[in-house]
Design an enzyme around this catalytic site. Structure first.
Site, PDB file in Angstrom:
ATOM      1  N   LYS A 268       0.843  -1.201   0.000  1.00  0.00           N
ATOM      2  CA  LYS A 268       0.000   0.000   0.000  1.00  0.00           C
ATOM      3  C   LYS A 268       0.879   1.251   0.000  1.00  0.00           C
ATOM      4  CE  LYS A 268      -3.105   2.608   3.040  1.00  0.00           C
ATOM      5  NZ  LYS A 268      -3.737   2.660   4.379  1.00  0.00           N
ATOM      6  N   ASP A 273      -2.409  10.599   3.637  1.00  0.00           N
ATOM      7  CA  ASP A 273      -3.812  10.235   3.813  1.00  0.00           C
ATOM      8  C   ASP A 273      -4.505  11.220   4.743  1.00  0.00           C
ATOM      9  OD1 ASP A 273      -6.250   8.995   3.982  1.00  0.00           O
ATOM     10  OD2 ASP A 273      -5.577   7.460   5.399  1.00  0.00           O
ATOM     11  N   LYS A 280      -9.757  13.162   8.570  1.00  0.00           N
ATOM     12  CA  LYS A 280      -9.207  12.755   9.855  1.00  0.00           C
ATOM     13  C   LYS A 280      -9.099  13.964  10.791  1.00  0.00           C
ATOM     14  CE  LYS A 280      -6.196   9.102   8.011  1.00  0.00           C
ATOM     15  NZ  LYS A 280      -6.664   7.967   8.809  1.00  0.00           N
ATOM     16  N   ASP A 291       1.661   6.374   5.647  1.00  0.00           N
ATOM     17  CA  ASP A 291       0.682   5.448   5.099  1.00  0.00           C
ATOM     18  C   ASP A 291       1.174   4.755   3.832  1.00  0.00           C
ATOM     19  OD1 ASP A 291      -1.719   4.252   5.699  1.00  0.00           O
ATOM     20  OD2 ASP A 291      -2.939   5.660   4.561  1.00  0.00           O
ATOM     21  N   ASP A 350     -12.061   7.327   4.258  1.00  0.00           N
ATOM     22  CA  ASP A 350     -10.822   7.086   5.009  1.00  0.00           C
ATOM     23  C   ASP A 350     -10.457   5.611   5.039  1.00  0.00           C
ATOM     24  OD1 ASP A 350      -8.586   7.805   6.473  1.00  0.00           O
ATOM     25  OD2 ASP A 350      -9.609   7.664   8.412  1.00  0.00           O
ATOM     26  N   GLU A 352      -9.487   3.868   2.595  1.00  0.00           N
ATOM     27  CA  GLU A 352      -9.048   3.927   1.204  1.00  0.00           C
ATOM     28  C   GLU A 352      -7.994   2.903   0.846  1.00  0.00           C
ATOM     29  OE1 GLU A 352      -5.554   5.144   2.983  1.00  0.00           O
ATOM     30  OE2 GLU A 352      -7.585   5.692   3.547  1.00  0.00           O
ATOM     31  N   ARG A 354      -7.783  -0.282   1.337  1.00  0.00           N
ATOM     32  CA  ARG A 354      -8.354  -1.493   0.741  1.00  0.00           C
ATOM     33  C   ARG A 354      -8.851  -1.229  -0.686  1.00  0.00           C
ATOM     34  NH1 ARG A 354     -12.463  -1.603   5.637  1.00  0.00           N
ATOM     35  NH2 ARG A 354     -10.600  -0.602   6.478  1.00  0.00           N
TER      36      ARG A 354
END
Length: 498
Positions: A268, A273, A280, A291, A350, A352, A354
């Site tokens: 990933k 993010d 967030k 991230d 959020d 995201e 996956r």
């Protein structure tokens, strides 16, 4: 830094520092006994006077020890002899390296890897000492206007043997650990870079740089128009709010015959993010630059196995983008179509990771893999479940899970096998699409893995949730380099079963 193995008694070694162990009951290791005898029982006397406790991780640096050729002797506490385990060894060797590198020694001879450990041999002890040296000397200060001056003058560490000759396994452990150490450095560097520097385009350039340095690596970078043609609507939904273009990076490492099916690593790579429209909280949002640590670990692992020259075919796939809020960003309630054809109702932007991984996992099938492992800082729920000690491990095949768990135990980069039961799948049911991207608060890490499992039915697959292990917060804020050691060991085991 150079590492090697040297045969000889410690009192005859001429070096900047000798490193030997002592237990809490005053028992000296074999190497320490030889120094003690040559120095007229000086070490025994120090313990008797209470100047050295022998507690795990304690150290005492001695200068000008009588009849010893080395400039310094570093006593390292090992704890109780009957309680000396791999954990105690790791604590001791890390503490010893910190003390060693704080000295002005230009070289050192370390006798700690010869200590007897249950289920661990000296080759393992040597590799952990090499990794401890890399970790101790790691610094990320090149973005400061006045970078800290490197105080480390040490350039060579030798691992002392009292008898016998170095084995092929011991020599290989140095080569492999040094390569993994360099791979972890790359992973840490990428993780620590801010989002305004480490963009998707920057990650793509790092992959291209790796290919220039290693002929065994081939890199392909797909642009958003290429992903559109492939039908990667899920991945592209995440990047819609960002001005930075998304990339799909593929690194192919050819270490074996072309007919051999590869292991695929999917990392990933959300370089920053914000949570998108599901924004967030502002506090600690800076840590969302981490991230992309899954992507960084794939790059670090590929560099390590290329340095080792591992006789295995491995493919690294990195879906990378930013998750930003804007007028064009994906909204909660939007429905997108993934590369697999499955439609996804996005209830929370959020969640995201996956969404980019599912298209990359579908793409991975084109390589006809023997196994696919994705690595992602995926859920805060995994941190709640396992803290910062173990990575969460999910798999659709128990044999693969056990292989990864074993690699984690070997390297002490441990994971914990989590459930992936069908009973959790209904939490992802949607009234309007084939699947929704969140399953509620209960079992959040599990339902995230269940989401990914719907795209991995055609091959052996495992998922590592590294949200709690990829970085540290607080005073020691920074990327850890995990799980490069676990991944590299797993790949080594594919070729050289332990």
């Amino acid at each position: 830094m150079e590492f090697s193995i040297k045969l000889g008694s410690p009192e005859k070694q001429r070096s900047g520092c000798l490193m030997v162990g002592i237990f809490v009951d005053g028992n000296l290791t074999d190497a320490a006994q030889k120094i003690d005898k040559a120095a007229n029982n000086m070490l025994s006397g120090i313990f008797a006077q209470g100047d050295m406790s022998g507690k795990v991780g304690s150290t005492l640096l001695l200068h000008n020890v009588p009849n010893i050729l080395s400039e310094r002797v570093l006593l390292v506490g090992l704890g109780k002899r009957d309680e000396f385990t791999a954990r105690q060894y790791l604590d001791s060797i890390r503490s010893a390296m910190r003390t060693l590198f704080a000295t002005g020694s230009k070289d050192a001879v370390c006798y700690l890897p010869e200590l007897p450990l249950t289920n661990r041999d000296s080759a393992w002890c040597i590799s952990q000492a090499v990794l401890a040296a890399f970790d101790t000397t790691y610094r990320f200060d090149h973005l400061k206007s006045k970078a800290e001056k490197n105080k480390h003058t040490l350039c060579k560490i030798q691992f002392g043997l009292l008898s016998g000759k170095p084995t092929a396994k011991q020599n290989a452990s140095i080569t492999q650990a040094a390569a993994v150490g360099q791979g972890m450095k790359l992973t840490k560097d990428l993780g620590n870079l801010p989002g305004n520097i480490c963009t998707p385009s920057y990650l793509a350039q790092q992959a291209l740089n790796l290919a220039k340095s290693h002929k065994s690596l081939k890199v392909t970078v797909l642009e958003e128009k290429d992903m559109q043609k492939l039908g990667m609507g899920s991945l592209l939904s995440v990047t819609r709010g960002s001005d930075e273009p998304a990339k799909l990076i593929t690194l192919e490492y050819r270490g074996a015959d072309k007919k051999q099916k590869p292991v695929v690593l999917v990392g990933k790579g959300v370089t920053f993010d914000t949570g998108g429209i599901s924004l967030k909280p502002g506090a600690e949002m800076d840590e969302m630059k981490y991230d992309m640590c899954g992507a960084a670990s794939v790059l670090g692992t590929l560099q390590a196995i290329a340095e080792i020259g591992l006789k295995l075919n491995v493919v690294g796939i990195i879906p990378t983008c930013e998750n930003m809020p804007s007028g064009s960003a994906t909204k909660p309630g939007d429905i997108v179509t993934s590369m697999s054809g499955q439609t996804i109702e996005i209830l929370n932007t959020d969640a995201e990771g996956r969404l980019i991984l599912c298209d990359a996992l579908t793409y991975a099938a084109k390589f006809e893999p023997t196994s696919v492992i994705d690595i992602a800082t995926l859920t805060g729920a995994c941190v709640i479940a396992l803290g910062h000690v173990a990575s969460g491990l999910y798999s659709n095949q128990d044999t693969l899970a056990q292989e990864l768990l074993a690699a984690g135990e070997q390297t002490y980069d441990r994971a914990w096998h989590m459930p992936l039961w069908d009973e959790y799948q209904p939490q992802l049911d949607s009234n309007f699409a084939d699947i929704q991207n969140i399953g509620g608060r209960a079992g959040g890490s599990i339902t995230a893995a269940c989401f990914l499992s719907r795209f991995t039915k055609d091959y052996r697959w495992a998922h590592l949730d590294i949200a709690g292990t990829a970085w540290k917060s607080g005073k020691e804020k920074g990327a850890t380099g995990r799980p490069v050691t676990l991944l590299a060991q797993y790949l080594i085991n594919c070729v050289q079963p332990d």
